[in-house]
Design an enzyme around this catalytic site. Structure first.
Site, PDB file in Angstrom:
ATOM      1  N   SER A 237     -28.853  67.485  11.451  1.00 44.80           N
ATOM      2  CA  SER A 237     -28.791  67.575   9.789  1.00 44.80           C
ATOM      3  C   SER A 237     -28.841  68.887   9.340  1.00 44.80           C
ATOM      4  CB  SER A 237     -29.478  66.780   9.241  1.00 44.80           C
ATOM      5  OG  SER A 237     -29.066  65.420   8.973  1.00 44.80           O
ATOM      6  N   LYS A 240     -26.442  70.925   7.196  1.00 47.21           N
ATOM      7  CA  LYS A 240     -26.295  70.596   5.852  1.00 47.21           C
ATOM      8  C   LYS A 240     -26.698  72.009   5.099  1.00 47.21           C
ATOM      9  CE  LYS A 240     -27.334  65.516   5.623  1.00 47.21           C
ATOM     10  NZ  LYS A 240     -27.823  65.146   6.917  1.00 47.21           N
ATOM     11  N   SER A 293     -32.173  64.804   3.074  1.00 43.69           N
ATOM     12  CA  SER A 293     -31.261  64.758   4.148  1.00 43.69           C
ATOM     13  C   SER A 293     -30.205  63.575   4.098  1.00 43.69           C
ATOM     14  CB  SER A 293     -31.932  64.972   5.429  1.00 43.69           C
ATOM     15  OG  SER A 293     -30.800  65.579   6.508  1.00 43.69           O
ATOM     16  N   LYS A 399     -34.798  73.271   6.794  1.00 46.22           N
ATOM     17  CA  LYS A 399     -34.184  71.935   6.920  1.00 46.22           C
ATOM     18  C   LYS A 399     -34.426  71.386   8.328  1.00 46.22           C
ATOM     19  CE  LYS A 399     -31.329  69.055   5.709  1.00 46.22           C
ATOM     20  NZ  LYS A 399     -32.322  67.848   6.547  1.00 46.22           N
TER      21      LYS A 399
END
Length: 449
Positions: A237, A240, A293, A399
Site C-alpha cells: 500500500s 497509494k 489504507s 504511509k
C-alpha cells in the site's frame, strides 16, 4: 694704391656692420639658451675663392638637426637607429609585439555529485584543454571560515588527463563541498569549477531486519543511509502515495465521486456493497485511501480520475518516470500483489518527497483520524495505520503497507532540526519490526545531523 678708394671704404664699412650683426645674433642666441649657428660667406665664387671664415651678414642660420634624428642620406644615427627621412614615430622594430590572447581552459569528465561510503575512496578522471603539463588543485570549502583551501595538487599528463584522488576529509562529514582549480598556463586562462558535492552515506552500521531501507533528506534528495536501495520489491500500500498524488494533481477536492461496483467490491475495502452508487468527494476518498489504507477508495479515485484502472495505472507509471523512478512498475492503484508490480526504497522516497510538497497531502498523512458522511448518509470513521504518529516526536506521516509478498513496509517523514528526513523500510518480517527498523533509522539521523 696708397689711399683707399671710395669703393674700398664702402666694402670695409659693410663688413664691419656684418660682424656686428653676427655678434648680436650670437649674444641673443646665448641669452635664449639656443646653440649659435654661423654662416660664412665667401667673397666672390666658391669655386675660385676660399672661405674666409667671415659670417655672411644677412644669411639665415640653418636649423640644427634634431637630436637622434636620422641623417638625410640614410646613415644610422648615434643611437644606432636607421636613416631616412626624419620622423617622430618609432619604427616597427621598436614597437613590442602584443602577447597573444589567452584562451579559456575547459574541463571535461568532472563528476559534480558524488556519494560514497566512508570505507571507500573517491577517484575522478578529468581531461583539461588546452593540454600540456597543467597544475590542478582540489580545494575544500571551509564553511566556518568561508574560505577555500587547497587539499591536493596534481599535474596532468601531456594529453591533459589526470585522476583526482580526494583526500579523506569527506569521510568525516555527511556532505562536503569541493572545487577544481586549473592554474593558468602561458596560453590558457585559469579555470575554476562549479561546486562538487560529496555525500557520505552509511557512516555507521544500522541493524535492520528490513530487506531494503533508505534515509533521504527531503529538500535535496540526498541519500545518507541505504540498504539495497535500488532493489525492486513488492511494495504493497505504499503504492497509494502515487495514487493520492495524481488524484490531487488532477481533481478538485470538492469534486463528487460516484462509487462504482468495481471500487466498492475491491478486496480489503470497507466500502462494501452499500457504497455502490453512493456519492462522496475526492477529499473524503483521499483520507480513506491514506489513513486506513482502503483499497476500494484508491480504486474509486483511479476510476474517477482516468476513467478506468488501466488508464490510471498508465498515468502512475508515466508520473513515476517523470520523478526519476528507475526501479518502479505499477500494476494497480492500491498495491495488492500483482506480477510485475513493485518499487524500490529509493524510488518510494522520491515519490514521498514530491507528494509532501502538496499541502493537502502533507496535512492528510499527518492526521490521526477522520470521519465523513456520504450523500446517502453512510458514515465512515477511520484512523491512521501509522503507529508512530503522535507518539514519536517529529513524525509527520507518511504511509504503511503490507502484503504477504511485500512484507511489512513503511515510508516515514521525520522533522528534525528544521529539516525533513524521509525513511523507508521494505520487507520487515513483522509489523512491530518495521517500527523498530524505522526507529533505528531515526537514531542514525539524530546521531549525524
Amino acid at each position: 694704391m696708397i689711399g683707399e678708394s671710395s669703393m674700398d671704404k664702402t666694402v670695409s664699412a659693410l663688413m664691419r656692420c656684418g660682424v656686428a650683426f653676427a655678434l648680436s645674433a650670437v649674444l641673443a642666441a646665448g641669452a635664449l639658451g639656443a646653440p649659435a649657428a654661423f654662416a660664412y660667406a665667401a667673397e666672390g665664387n666658391a669655386a675660385d675663392t676660399p672661405a674666409t671664415g667671415t659670417p655672411a651678414p644677412d644669411a639665415p642660420a640653418p636649423e640644427a638637426p634634431a637630436p637622434d634624428a636620422p641623417s638625410a642620406d640614410g646613415d644610422a644615427t648615434a643611437d644606432g637607429s636607421g636613416g631616412g627621412a626624419a620622423s617622430n614615430s618609432p619604427s616597427a622594430d621598436d614597437v613590442p609585439a602584443k602577447p597573444a590572447a589567452k584562451v579559456a581552459t575547459k574541463v571535461s569528465g568532472l563528476n559534480r555529485t558524488i556519494s560514497k561510503k566512508p570505507s571507500g575512496t573517491i577517484k575522478d578522471t578529468i581531461k583539461v584543454s588546452p593540454a600540456g603539463k597543467r597544475t590542478v588543485q582540489l580545494q575544500l570549502y571551509n564553511g566556518a571560515a568561508k574560505k577555500w583551501k587547497t587539499r591536493a595538487t596534481f599535474t596532468t599528463n601531456r594529453a591533459g588527463k589526470v585522476t583526482l584522488k580526494y583526500p579523506a576529509d569527506w569521510k568525516k562529514k555527511n556532505t562536503t563541498k569541493w572545487r577544481v582549480v586549473v592554474k593558468a598556463a602561458d596560453t590558457a586562462k585559469q579555470y575554476v569549477s562549479k561546486t562538487v558535492q560529496v555525500t557520505t552515506y552509511n557512516r555507521s552500521t544500522v541493524k535492520l531486519k528490513a530487506k531494503s531501507a533508505v534515509i533521504m533528506e527531503a529538500s535535496t534528495g540526498q541519500v545518507f543511509y541505504a540498504k539495497a536501495p535500488d532493489t525492486k520489491r513488492q511494495n504493497a500500500s505504499t503504492t497509494k502515495m502515487m495514487t493520492a498524488l495524481l488524484a490531487l494533481e488532477r481533481n478538485k477536492l470538492s469534486a463528487p465521486v460516484a462509487i462504482t461496483k468495481q471500487a466498492a467490491t475491491t478486496d480489503y475495502s470497507n466500502l462494501g456493497a452499500r457504497a455502490i452508487g453512493d456519492v462522496t468527494t475526492v477529499k473524503n476518498l483521499l483520507y480513506m485511501t491514506l489513513l486506513p489504507s482502503d483499497n476500494g477508495a484508491a480504486e474509486a479515485l483511479a476510476i474517477h480520475t482516468a476513467g478506468s484502472e488501466k488508464a490510471f495505472v498508465a498515468l502512475m507509471n508515466a508520473r513515476a518516470k517523470e520523478l526519476g523512478c528507475t526501479h518502479t512498475s505499477f500494476k494497480s492503484p492500491h498495491g495488492l500483489t500483482r506480477k510485475g508490480h513493485g518499487s524500490s526504497a529509493r524510488d518510494l522516497a522520491k515519490i514521498a518527497r514530491v507528494a509532501l510538497k502538496n499541502r493537502t497531502f502533507a496535512k492528510i498523512v499527518n492526521t490521526k483520524s477522520y470521519r465523513f458522511t456520504t450523500s446517502r448518509g453512510n458514515s465512515y470513521t477511520m484512523k491512521t495505520t501509522n503507529k508512530l504518529l503522535g507518539k514519536t516526536a517529529g513524525i509527520r506521516g507518511v504511509k504503511t503497507g503490507y502484503t504477504d509478498a511485500a512484507g511489512h513496509c513503511f515510508v516515514g517523514a521525520f522533522k528534525y532540526k528544521g529539516k525533513t528526513y524521509l525513511t523507508v523500510v521494505l520487507g520487515s518480517p513483522s509489523s512491530d519490526q518495521r517500527w523498530s527498523d524505522t526507529k533505528a533509522l531515526l537514531k542514525y539521523v539524530k546521531k549525524y545531523f
